[in-house]
Design an enzyme around this catalytic site. Structure first.
Site, PDB file in Angstrom:
ATOM      1  N   MET A 165       0.822  -1.208   0.000  1.00  0.00           N
ATOM      2  CA  MET A 165       0.000   0.000   0.000  1.00  0.00           C
ATOM      3  C   MET A 165       0.859   1.263   0.000  1.00  0.00           C
ATOM      4  SD  MET A 165      -3.263  -1.151   2.323  1.00  0.00           S
ATOM      5  CE  MET A 165      -4.131   0.385   2.001  1.00  0.00           C
ATOM      6  N   LYS A 166       2.132   1.115  -0.327  1.00  0.00           N
ATOM      7  CA  LYS A 166       2.992   2.272  -0.533  1.00  0.00           C
ATOM      8  C   LYS A 166       2.808   2.795  -1.955  1.00  0.00           C
ATOM      9  CE  LYS A 166       6.496   1.107   2.944  1.00  0.00           C
ATOM     10  NZ  LYS A 166       6.169  -0.229   3.470  1.00  0.00           N
ATOM     11  N   HIS A 197      -0.375   2.192   5.319  1.00  0.00           N
ATOM     12  CA  HIS A 197       1.075   2.417   5.400  1.00  0.00           C
ATOM     13  C   HIS A 197       1.671   2.304   3.998  1.00  0.00           C
ATOM     14  CE1 HIS A 197       5.144   2.184   7.072  1.00  0.00           C
ATOM     15  NE2 HIS A 197       5.356   1.141   6.275  1.00  0.00           N
ATOM     16  N   ASN A 209       6.523   8.896   6.112  1.00  0.00           N
ATOM     17  CA  ASN A 209       7.300   7.850   6.771  1.00  0.00           C
ATOM     18  C   ASN A 209       8.793   8.160   6.674  1.00  0.00           C
ATOM     19  OD1 ASN A 209       7.482   5.175   7.998  1.00  0.00           O
ATOM     20  ND2 ASN A 209       8.234   4.431   6.026  1.00  0.00           N
ATOM     21  N   GLU A 210       9.462   8.204   7.830  1.00  0.00           N
ATOM     22  CA  GLU A 210      10.934   8.307   7.897  1.00  0.00           C
ATOM     23  C   GLU A 210      11.484   9.558   7.208  1.00  0.00           C
ATOM     24  OE1 GLU A 210      12.483   4.614   6.440  1.00  0.00           O
ATOM     25  OE2 GLU A 210      11.380   3.423   7.904  1.00  0.00           O
ATOM     26  N   GLU A 255       5.981  -1.264  14.074  1.00  0.00           N
ATOM     27  CA  GLU A 255       6.733  -2.260  13.305  1.00  0.00           C
ATOM     28  C   GLU A 255       7.630  -3.060  14.248  1.00  0.00           C
ATOM     29  OE1 GLU A 255       8.672  -0.611   9.840  1.00  0.00           O
ATOM     30  OE2 GLU A 255       7.126   0.927   9.595  1.00  0.00           O
ATOM     31  N   TRP A 292       5.843  -6.919  13.125  1.00  0.00           N
ATOM     32  CA  TRP A 292       6.173  -6.738  11.710  1.00  0.00           C
ATOM     33  C   TRP A 292       6.412  -8.083  11.024  1.00  0.00           C
ATOM     34  CZ3 TRP A 292       4.479  -2.832   9.406  1.00  0.00           C
ATOM     35  CH2 TRP A 292       4.924  -2.455   8.130  1.00  0.00           C
TER      36      TRP A 292
END
Length: 466
Positions: free
Chosen positions: A182-183, A216, A264-265, A375, A422
């Site tokens: 789903m990225k 996510h 994210n990140e 995660e 995760w």
């Protein structure tokens, strides 16, 4: 023709002689051999919460029948009293069962000492609901005074009804997160062009089975599709493409996905903004823009309860990174654009310490945000000094899982959201031999081993819920 008739007459005479000898008590050596037919089991009837009637078709030569009833289709264990239970009719009342459980039965025919092979196997599920097993993670979590979701990362191909993944997921977990599918990269195939199959399967599986779905992630520098990486338009046009993507995805799953990791990140390991294509083309305000587009899309679709998270790793031990992350969070909070923080927790059996984790998480608690341990896995071979999971490391891993679950369980109710492991099995984890993580060898970081058997880590998770 005359010769054939004579031969047939002789054969008929021999048969009559044999039958006559049999009736008159002649020698058993000349008796005809009676071959027992293998019985055919038919569907059960009169099914209740605690019983059913097993049925089979009569075998004319049979004197009796032997019925087996088991809770496993390989008959590795039997229901008490139903291991070769002998019956003279073609039915058997099977009683003393549990509600909502699948049972299996098979039948053999018997005459004297002769017993046939097993019949076909019939499956029957008793009515009613089986009491929930408190040794399942979600069952124990749901029984807490302040319950929370217990999640797992999934792949679309694992979500097949009746598979081992399906059985474990439905028993153990109340939330799912797509590990990768789903990225942006797997979904976006071009400007306004999408491949929805895997994402749809994950979302539909969760919705159909009453399982929470966490999205996510909408924006991540390692999941940029080629067409966007090579985008030749202006920076303003690039930003419009990102906006369109976020808007379309959030709109499609409005009301079906409860929460999203929007960015994210975004922080590097030095505590600076990561130099991604989004920062380069959209500027320092790109994070707030992405959250605004997600919020606007959800509201426009009537989903005013969508939760928006920021997600990152190693913030418990890397203080510059932790500080920068909370700078981003503070900025988003000023515009009411964030609801929670995802702490990835790709930990080892030695680090972070309990105090480091609590300090990190409590900064988000103090801001009134939802906490997602997003995660979770725990490495036991980060230095590649063992070749198999030793009992010592297994126990150390168990204690680390217990520690993080206890920390999470102690959070105020208003701050709890989900604790997500995760992955399912050790051999399918991203940890072993990971170049991204600089992990040189094998590892066993999850709750189930390669054979889908429970590890001591699973017990540690359960104990953390006490």
């Amino acid at each position: 023709m005359r010769i054939i008739k004579i031969k047939m007459g002789i054969a008929f005479f021999l048969v009559l002689t044999l039958l006559s000898c049999s009736k008159d008590g002649g020698s058993s050596s000349s008796d005809p051999v009676i071959v027992l037919g293998t019985p055919f089991a038919s569907n059960a009837s009169s099914i209740t919460d605690n019983s059913f009637t097993a049925n089979w078709v009569v075998v004319p030569e049979a004197e009796s029948y032997l019925i087996d009833v088991s809770t496993s289709n390989n008959f590795s264990n039997f229901v008490t009293g139903y291991n070769a239970l002998e019956k003279t009719g073609t039915t058997a009342e099977v009683m003393g069962l549990s509600p909502g459980v699948s049972y299996f039965y098979r039948v053999r025919a018997k005459q004297g000492n002769e017993v046939t092979n097993n019949s076909n196997i019939i499956t029957v599920t008793t009515t009613g609901n089986q009491p929930e097993d408190p040794t399942y993670l979600k069952v124990k979590a749901n029984a807490l005074p302040n319950p929370f979701y217990v999640g797992v990362a999934v792949k679309a191909n694992q979500l097949t009804d009746g598979s081992s993944y399906d059985a474990v997921l439905k028993n153990e977990f109340s939330s799912i997160t797509a590990e990768y599918e789903m990225k942006m990269n797997p979904i976006s195939t071009g400007s306004g062009s999408y491949s929805w199959d895997a994402a749809d399967k994950i979302v539909n599986y969760g919705n159909d089975n009453g399982i929470n779905v966490h999205g996510h992630a909408l924006v991540w520098h390692n999941a940029v599709p080629d067409w966007l990486s090579n985008f030749s338009g202006t920076d303003a046009e690039f930003a419009l493409e990102v906006k369109k993507y976020i808007t379309d995805v959030v709109t499609r799953y409005a009301g079906k996905i409860k929460s999203w990791d929007v960015v994210n990140e975004a922080v590097d390991d030095n505590g600076n903004m990561r130099s991604t294509i989004f920062l380069q083309k959209m500027g320092a305000n790109y994070i707030k823009d992405c959250y605004q587009w997600a919020r606007d899309a959800a509201n426009a679709a009537g989903d005013t309860n969508l939760l928006l998270f920021y997600n990152d790793y190693a913030t418990s031990t890397n203080i510059p990174k932790q500080n920068k992350m909370f700078t981003i969070v503070d900025d988003l909070m000023t515009s009411n654009l964030i609801d929670g923080v995802g702490f990835q927790m790709h930990n080892t059996y030695l680090s972070p310490t309990k105090e480091q984790i609590e300090t990190d998480i409590n900064r988000a608690v103090a801001l009134g945000l939802k906490i997602h341990v997003s995660e979770l896995d725990i490495q036991v071979n980060q230095n590649n000094d063992i070749t198999y999971l030793t009992e010592e490391r297994s126990l150390a891993q168990k204690e680390k899982y217990k520690e993080i679950v206890k920390i999470y369980n102690a959070l105020p109710d208003a701050n709890k959201y989900a604790l997500t492991v995760w992955g399912f099995k050790d051999n399918e984890s991203w940890i072993p031999y990971s170049t991204d993580l600089n992990h040189p060898g094998n590892d066993w970081p999850l709750l189930y081993d390669n054979k889908f058997e429970l590890k001591e880590a699973h017990t540690g998770f359960l104990e953390g819920l006490d």
